[in-house]
Enzyme design. Structure first.
Site, PDB file in Angstrom:
ATOM      1  N   ASP A 287       1.091  -1.010  -0.074  1.00  0.00           N
ATOM      2  CA  ASP A 287       0.239  -0.006  -0.204  1.00  0.00           C
ATOM      3  C   ASP A 287       0.547   1.323   0.520  1.00  0.00           C
ATOM      4  O   ASP A 287       1.340   1.876   1.130  1.00  0.00           O
ATOM      5  CB  ASP A 287      -0.635   0.204   0.940  1.00  0.00           C
TER       6      ASP A 287
ATOM      7  N   LYS B 215       2.778  11.079  -3.897  1.00  0.00           N
ATOM      8  CA  LYS B 215       1.628  10.978  -4.406  1.00  0.00           C
ATOM      9  C   LYS B 215       0.611  11.198  -4.736  1.00  0.00           C
ATOM     10  O   LYS B 215       0.257  10.997  -6.225  1.00  0.00           O
ATOM     11  CB  LYS B 215       1.067  10.435  -3.040  1.00  0.00           C
TER      12      LYS B 215
ATOM     13  N   GLU C  53      -7.436   0.690  -5.254  1.00  0.00           N
ATOM     14  CA  GLU C  53      -7.482   0.375  -3.230  1.00  0.00           C
ATOM     15  C   GLU C  53      -8.943  -0.252  -2.931  1.00  0.00           C
ATOM     16  O   GLU C  53      -8.968  -0.457  -2.061  1.00  0.00           O
ATOM     17  CB  GLU C  53      -7.300   2.119  -3.151  1.00  0.00           C
TER      18      GLU C  53
ATOM     19  N   ASP D 196     -12.900   4.868   1.896  1.00  0.00           N
ATOM     20  CA  ASP D 196     -11.154   4.692   2.116  1.00  0.00           C
ATOM     21  C   ASP D 196     -11.010   6.346   2.710  1.00  0.00           C
ATOM     22  O   ASP D 196     -10.861   7.880   2.157  1.00  0.00           O
ATOM     23  CB  ASP D 196     -10.923   5.135   0.674  1.00  0.00           C
TER      24      ASP D 196
END
Length: 240
Positions: A25, A90, A187, A210
């Site tokens: 992850d 990211k 994800e 999420d």
């Protein structure tokens, strides 16, 4: 005729077939690596027993030791050396300078470059792919230390809203980190698989929230059974 297979204590029945694969992850604020051990998936800890790794890389001046700090050491230096301490990289993956809102508010400086923005550091300009590769390599080393073996392959999760260039940038980071990236998986799909929704019968639509360290989004996933196999399709995703 039955075949008898004998192995020494602590060895697998066929050690030549034993291969270590991991799931990673690569998060906005924290990252982690997991694998299946004794039939149970588990997150792999570092030497201090910590399973999460801050997604932070600090670049040092040339000639100063390793040249960089990764994870907790980098996070500790974020206030004192913000220009060279890269966090939330990211958000920059596969994006140009024009794609990044409020770039002037970041603690480090961005540089326009063909295809993808770069970050200006004391060790030179670094692409988001290079920074992400530092994080992935650290997790790879952790997995290899845990199993005392090489990592055969890796699956890396990405947000469902990542486009093709962002997904390719993630794969490139894995390759630089020495990983054979077998698959990039969304994800929310990973969350649905972990919850066991692939083992339930019938076609259905589900919502997956999420609540991450740097983002909060929701995805609508359709699960359908085709020829006895479950297929996952992200119909829509949105968030902040």
């Amino acid at each position: 005729m039955a075949l008898l297979q004998i192995s020494e204590p602590g060895q697998t029945p066929d050690p030549h077939q034993r291969r270590v694969a991991v799931g990673i992850d690569l998060g906005t604020t924290h990252s982690l690596v997991a694998s299946v051990r004794h039939g149970v998936p588990e997150c792999l800890p570092d030497e201090q027993g910590r399973v999460i790794l801050p997604s932070v890389v600090r670049y040092l001046a040339p000639g100063s030791g390793s040249g960089r700090q990764i994870g907790w050491d980098a996070l500790a230096a974020q206030i004192d050396d913000p220009q060279n301490t890269i966090s939330s990289v990211k958000r920059l993956m596969g994006r140009g300078l024009a794609d990044i809102a409020h770039a002037d508010r970041l603690p480090y400086s961005l540089v326009a470059a063909p295809g993808m923005v770069k970050v200006r550091t004391i060790a030179g300009e670094k692409s988001p792919v290079e920074v992400s590769a530092e994080i992935l390599a650290t997790l790879r080393f952790r997995a290899e230390d845990s199993f005392n073996d090489d990592v055969y392959g890796a699956v890396i999760t990405v947000p469902a809203y990542f486009n093709d260039s962002q997904r390719q940038a993630t794969k490139d980071a894995g390759r630089i980190a020495g990983l054979d990236v077998k698959r990039i998986i969304n994800e929310p799909t990973a969350a649905a698989l972990a919850f066991g929704l692939d083992k339930q019968e019938g076609d259905r639509k589900i919502a997956v929230y999420d609540l991450g360290g740097g983002t909060f989004d929701v995805s609508i996933i359709e699960i359908s059974s085709i020829d006895g196999e479950h297929q996952f399709e992200v119909l829509s995703t949105n968030g902040d």
